[in-house]
Design an enzyme around this catalytic site. Sequence first.
Site, PDB file in Angstrom:
ATOM      1  CD  GLU A 142      47.726  54.749  71.987  1.00 14.56           C
ATOM      2  OE1 GLU A 142      48.158  55.450  71.063  1.00 14.56           O
ATOM      3  OE2 GLU A 142      46.561  54.823  72.403  1.00 14.56           O
ATOM      4  CD  GLU A 313      46.134  57.106  76.401  1.00 11.64           C
ATOM      5  OE1 GLU A 313      45.659  57.577  75.348  1.00 11.64           O
ATOM      6  OE2 GLU A 313      47.350  56.927  76.574  1.00 11.64           O
TER       7      GLU A 313
HETATM    8  C1  GAL Z   1      46.720  58.086  72.484  1.00 14.59           C
HETATM    9  C2  GAL Z   1      48.052  58.251  73.172  1.00 14.59           C
HETATM   10  C3  GAL Z   1      48.081  59.456  74.088  1.00 14.59           C
HETATM   11  C4  GAL Z   1      47.463  60.629  73.409  1.00 14.59           C
HETATM   12  C5  GAL Z   1      46.071  60.285  72.998  1.00 14.59           C
HETATM   13  C6  GAL Z   1      45.312  61.423  72.364  1.00 14.59           C
HETATM   14  O1  GAL Z   1      46.880  57.442  71.273  1.00 14.59           O
HETATM   15  O2  GAL Z   1      48.379  57.107  73.915  1.00 14.59           O
HETATM   16  O3  GAL Z   1      49.417  59.729  74.450  1.00 14.59           O
HETATM   17  O4  GAL Z   1      48.234  60.974  72.301  1.00 14.59           O
HETATM   18  O5  GAL Z   1      46.103  59.245  72.079  1.00 14.59           O
HETATM   19  O6  GAL Z   1      44.023  61.016  71.998  1.00 14.59           O
END
Ligand code: GAL
Length: 645
Positions: A142, A313
């Site tokens: 990110e 994610e």
């Molecule tokens: C994203 C990040 C992850 C984790 C996640 C939590 O922004 O890539 O490492 O922090 O959010 O929602």
Amino acid sequence: MSLGVCYYPEHWPESWWEQDARRMRGIGIEFVRIGEFAWSRYEPERGRFDWGWLDRAMDVLARSGLKIVLGTPTCTPPKWLVDANPEMIPVGEDGRPRGFGSRRHYTFSSRAYLEESRRIVEILSRRYGNHPGLVGWQTDNEYGCHDSILSWSATDLAAFQDWLRRKYQSPEQLNEAWGNVFWSMEVTRFDQVSLPNLAVTETNPAARLDFWRFHSEQVAAYDAMQCGIIRAHSPGRWITHNFMGFFNDFDHWAVGDNLDLASWDSYPIGFVERFPFSEAEKNRWALTSHPDIAPFHHDLYRGVGHGRFWVMEQQPGPVNWAPWNPAPKPGMVRLWTWEALAHGAEVVSYFRWRQAIFAQEQMHAGLNLPGLHELSQGGREAQTVGGELKAVGALLATGKAPVAIVYDYESSWITRIQPQGADFRYHELVFRWYEGVRRLGLDVDFVRPGASLEGYRLVLVPSLLSVSEQAEKAFAAAGGILLYGPRTGSKTRSYGIPPSLPPGPLAARTKLRVLEVSSLRPGLGARVTGLVQGEAQRWRDYVEAQGADVLARFADGGPALLAAGRNHYLACWPDEALLHATLKLACGKAGIETLDLPEAIRLRRRGGLLFAFNYGEESWRVPGTHVAVLGSATVPPQGVAVLRA
Ligand code: GAL
């Protein structure tokens, strides 16, 4: 078309790995992303490596049949590295250093950090590049998260001055481009240029735009560096980066050019909290998310990834980082997963396998309960999709959508540098136009300014502040109906007002000029009547038609919607009614059939299948006759239907 999960073997006893891997496979997970925060574990001191645990973790995962995506660890440089290179620490716009203790504590301007990144990516890709379980890479994690693109340190200043030297060649040309004669800001040497912060009042917007471009280019170059090294040592593996939602601080199109596919991190409920919705809308969508938030990004990142994207994610339950973090309604994790696949995702990968029991993210759900080998609500829904995927079988590719939206990162920067109206937010404007088209039942592609618009029946340009030569050519060559929104063409490439007035290079094509603009405070709407009806809010252009037909007018007679052949110009920020009517009119002219979907229902087509999603409280029946592949034509609340015509 498959499922994945983010896994942190370094967070759990080694004796659990085997069981975790087996259980992942058991619920239908095929891919596992690991390693993106593990630097301090495999290089506890510079040059002293401990690879044993990662070797074993990769082997265990691969033996269980999981396909591994390995992240480079550069998002979390360890303490020893930061201590040795203090100049890598980013500095906020307020002049304060942003120290060690979380993540993303580096500025892209640091040569030293670039070298350290080069070193670790090379070591890592040499070591694991040909691992039989490895299928792909994720660069960093990110870019830009936690407001980490723009940095304002001495290191940044020196790098910015170099960048300006290369761009402008002489201080005179810089002065000219920025209009530095204004307020006696002229320089005679590049090393006199200061950072555009901490001045008495507003700094020069042209300087700020260049500062943003400079940082954005650095991100793309940093990413290209990582990709080049990985490609050299890891043949046959693809590379992605996981982008974020509603994040515009660098040009994602440029980073996308480095990658084989794009991916993004989908937190639909977290984004509801963060998006500038009204309180009523936030409450309305608090437990399901708004039905266009995730799809907006699926469509955007499919474009950024040249047609290929993953959700790297996927929110599996409550997150920890929004002001409020409600648990999604049962069914939503399944719905979001199917929705991503409907929009063309190759893989939906959940964050994370198991909820952590320590440190910053212990309040963030996973597919398993905190510290346990027991599925959470989200985990059970992922398992359901795992089973359904087998039943549905492979999906065909997504076709070209009838509608294209031009998405431009610079427009976001320009309107943030000088909003002119406090609520003129580029991403919100584009989101509303997207929502408007999707309420008409249509599929959408996002394209970058200047990309070919061939084959699109309708091209929407909610706002494109500065129209490059290439963008102008693409509009000229487009065969469909074009609709431009307010402020389009209102800036030159160096942040000035175009000599011919807005819409600058589009004036000849749109046959109009914008003489004056007016930002409208909340409550100060302007009525629009004519072929379309509604109200202008937030923004109004005062337009002089120079041959364009006026299709709708403001109460004072000023043109609100104009047409010159295929080109249309909407001279305001429209309310919902005006936007709906305008988009419907444009679709009609483009020969696109539309539906009027309820606010909680959305459709999407992929490879001969029609997908329906219900974010609402009541069942909804898909019109027409269909054969159900999954669910039925009557879609229950939080339900999904996959239908064949
Ligand atoms: C994203 C990040 C992850 C984790 C996640 C939590 O922004 O890539 O490492 O922090 O959010 O929602």
